[in-house]
Design an enzyme around this catalytic site. Structure first.
Site, PDB file in Angstrom:
ATOM      1  N   SER A  57       0.823  -1.217   0.000  1.00  0.00           N
ATOM      2  CA  SER A  57       0.000   0.000   0.000  1.00  0.00           C
ATOM      3  C   SER A  57       0.850   1.257   0.000  1.00  0.00           C
ATOM      4  O   SER A  57       0.405   2.308  -0.455  1.00  0.00           O
ATOM      5  CB  SER A  57      -0.918   0.014   1.232  1.00  0.00           C
ATOM      6  N   SER A  98      -4.056   2.090   2.907  1.00  0.00           N
ATOM      7  CA  SER A  98      -3.928   0.743   3.492  1.00  0.00           C
ATOM      8  C   SER A  98      -4.982  -0.146   2.869  1.00  0.00           C
ATOM      9  O   SER A  98      -6.178   0.081   3.072  1.00  0.00           O
ATOM     10  CB  SER A  98      -4.101   0.764   5.009  1.00  0.00           C
ATOM     11  N   ARG A 150      -0.592  -6.177  -2.261  1.00  0.00           N
ATOM     12  CA  ARG A 150       0.445  -5.855  -3.268  1.00  0.00           C
ATOM     13  C   ARG A 150      -0.099  -5.972  -4.675  1.00  0.00           C
ATOM     14  O   ARG A 150       0.444  -5.363  -5.604  1.00  0.00           O
ATOM     15  CB  ARG A 150       1.662  -6.764  -3.093  1.00  0.00           C
ATOM     16  N   GLU A 236       7.880 -11.416  -1.911  1.00  0.00           N
ATOM     17  CA  GLU A 236       6.577 -11.915  -1.464  1.00  0.00           C
ATOM     18  C   GLU A 236       6.002 -12.995  -2.369  1.00  0.00           C
ATOM     19  O   GLU A 236       5.336 -13.913  -1.894  1.00  0.00           O
ATOM     20  CB  GLU A 236       5.589 -10.748  -1.326  1.00  0.00           C
ATOM     21  N   HIS A 252      28.518   5.234  -5.045  1.00  0.00           N
ATOM     22  CA  HIS A 252      29.315   5.841  -3.979  1.00  0.00           C
ATOM     23  C   HIS A 252      29.483   4.913  -2.787  1.00  0.00           C
ATOM     24  O   HIS A 252      29.948   5.338  -1.735  1.00  0.00           O
ATOM     25  CB  HIS A 252      28.664   7.173  -3.561  1.00  0.00           C
ATOM     26  N   LYS A 344       2.586  -9.747  12.108  1.00  0.00           N
ATOM     27  CA  LYS A 344       1.422  -8.904  12.443  1.00  0.00           C
ATOM     28  C   LYS A 344       0.676  -9.505  13.642  1.00  0.00           C
ATOM     29  O   LYS A 344       0.285  -8.798  14.565  1.00  0.00           O
ATOM     30  CB  LYS A 344       0.474  -8.780  11.241  1.00  0.00           C
TER      31      LYS A 344
HETATM   32  C1  F6R Z   1       0.676  -8.026   1.136  1.00  0.00           C
HETATM   33  C2  F6R Z   1       1.635  -6.927   1.072  1.00  0.00           C
HETATM   34  C3  F6R Z   1       2.076  -6.262   2.330  1.00  0.00           C
HETATM   35  C4  F6R Z   1       0.986  -5.289   2.848  1.00  0.00           C
HETATM   36  C5  F6R Z   1       1.455  -4.587   4.138  1.00  0.00           C
HETATM   37  C6  F6R Z   1       0.489  -3.537   4.628  1.00  0.00           C
HETATM   38  O1  F6R Z   1       0.225  -8.384  -0.123  1.00  0.00           O
HETATM   39  O2  F6R Z   1       2.080  -6.580   0.021  1.00  0.00           O
HETATM   40  O3  F6R Z   1       3.276  -5.569   2.069  1.00  0.00           O
HETATM   41  O4  F6R Z   1       0.700  -4.339   1.859  1.00  0.00           O
HETATM   42  O5  F6R Z   1       1.666  -5.543   5.134  1.00  0.00           O
HETATM   43  O6  F6R Z   1      -0.823  -4.014   4.685  1.00  0.00           O
HETATM   44  P1  F6R Z   1      -1.984  -3.156   4.007  1.00  0.00           P
HETATM   45  O7  F6R Z   1      -1.589  -3.036   2.575  1.00  0.00           O
HETATM   46  O8  F6R Z   1      -3.221  -3.964   4.187  1.00  0.00           O
HETATM   47  O9  F6R Z   1      -2.011  -1.842   4.710  1.00  0.00           O
END
Ligand code: F6R
Length: 349
Positions: A57, A98, A150, A236, A252, A344
């Site tokens: 995001s 997000s 993503r 990923e 550099h 998470k």
């Molecule tokens: C998962 C991905 C992660 C999320 C990240 C933030 O596909 O690419 O990098 O984007 O953990 O979560 P969000 O995007 O839901 O805020």
């Protein structure tokens, strides 16, 4: 195996490749959603723009910043953490990106932005961010559910761009969006699963990476955003360590690390586009020479499209496809991201 459609599909049960190759439609839809978002704050008098977001995001912020740094007189900052820069205030436009709406860092920025009286916009498919935005009367650019964050990069990025246009912060992008989508449709037709490896750049690049660790280099700006995006897609989707850096900065420091023999387990992919600054472009050949002398393999990748945004998005799509084909070659499902989920969860408590 990369030309075996049934095997490709079996390796990708959640359809990551389709999502990657569907970027043109996302670009058009995201832009429309951003333009049409209701009750957006006024753009008059905005003195700075901050885009907050993590991972898939947050890349929308990187894209916007790279795109406008030589065109906008407003500073654009990208916050990738739980802290909003202290300069943010009532004349700062803060966009919270997000996909899930449940990312702790982005929610922390939301709290600061609303507390400090910033002009706030949420870009999300739901979750806690959508809930808090609705509760506090913060406008939202809606993003459809059903994607991996993503893989929703087109919705998120063009949602942000459409909203910036609707607020009068950037000039109209209508023609540009059309050009980008057209370029992406063309790229898609050349790298889809039905195109055999002998003619398919994405499959060939996945094959070139093979068992080596990818190192991505791009020119500062558009090229370096593309390089970082390839790194995260390779991490990923293909589940490989990967590394990215930008020229001229890497000339550099990083080049010294590529001493004889150190590159033997790596492959360098240089992501090039026609809009590179001439002084930066001329650095590629001697820098690549250093990389080759370390034992690295090298592949040059050229962006499609006549504009910086089209070049960047064409590289985004190509990198996504390379990462999914590499996942197939390695026999890993591109969709799950167990380590991210585990971290998470561990921090939820
Ligand atoms: C998962 C991905 C992660 C999320 C990240 C933030 O596909 O690419 O990098 O984007 O953990 O979560 P969000 O995007 O839901 O805020």
């Amino acid at each position: 195996m990369l030309d075996d459609l049934a095997a490709l599909a079996a390796n990708d049960p959640s359809g990551m490749l389709d999502a990657v190759l569907g970027l043109a439609a996302q670009v058009r839809d995201g832009y429309r959603e951003g333009l049409g978002a209701v009750d957006l704050p006024a753009g008059d008098g905005v003195t700075a723009v901050a885009v907050c977001g993590m991972g898939g995001s947050g890349v929308s912020g990187d894209i916007v910043r790279a795109l406008y740094r030589d065109r906008l007189t407003l500073p654009v900052t990208v916050a990738k953490g739980p802290v909003l820069p202290a300069f943010c205030g009532k004349d700062t436009l803060v966009l919270l990106s997000s996909y899930s709406g449940n990312t702790a860092e982005t929610l922390a920025c939301f709290e600061q932005a609303t507390h400090w009286g910033c002009r706030v916009v949420a870009v999300t498919s739901g979750g806690e961010l959508a809930r808090r935005a609705a509760e506090q009367g913060v406008p939202t650019v809606p993003v459809p559910t059903g994607f991996q964050p993503r893989a929703a990069v087109g919705h998120l990025t063009f949602g942000v761009l459409g909203a910036l246009e609707a607020m009068g912060v950037v000039p109209t992008l209508e023609e540009e969006v059309d050009h980008v989508a057209t370029v992406l449709e063309r790229v898609r037709n050349r790298i889809g699963p039905e195109v055999p490896e002998s003619e398919n750049r994405a499959k060939r690049l996945a094959r070139a990476i093979g068992d080596r660790f990818p190192v991505l280099w791009g020119a500062d700006g558009v090229g370096s955003v593309a390089a970082a995006r390839w790194r995260t897609e390779l991490n990923e989707n293909a589940k490989v360590p990967a590394f990215s850096a930008a020229l001229p900065e890497l000339d550099h420091n990083e080049v010294v690390g590529w001493a004889a023999g150190t590159g033997e387990r790596f492959v360098l992919l240089t992501l090039r586009h026609t809009g590179e600054h001439a002084d930066v472009a001329e650095r590629f050949p001697p820098s690549v020479e250093v990389a080759l002398s370390s034992g690295m393999l090298h592949e040059e990748v050229r962006a499609d499209g006549d504009s910086p945004l089209a070049a960047l998005m064409s590289l985004v799509m190509l990198g996504g496809a390379v990462s999914v084909y590499l996942a197939a070659a390695r026999g890993v499902d591109p969709t799950p991201i167990d380590a991210i989920t585990r971290i998470k969860k561990a921090l939820e408590g």
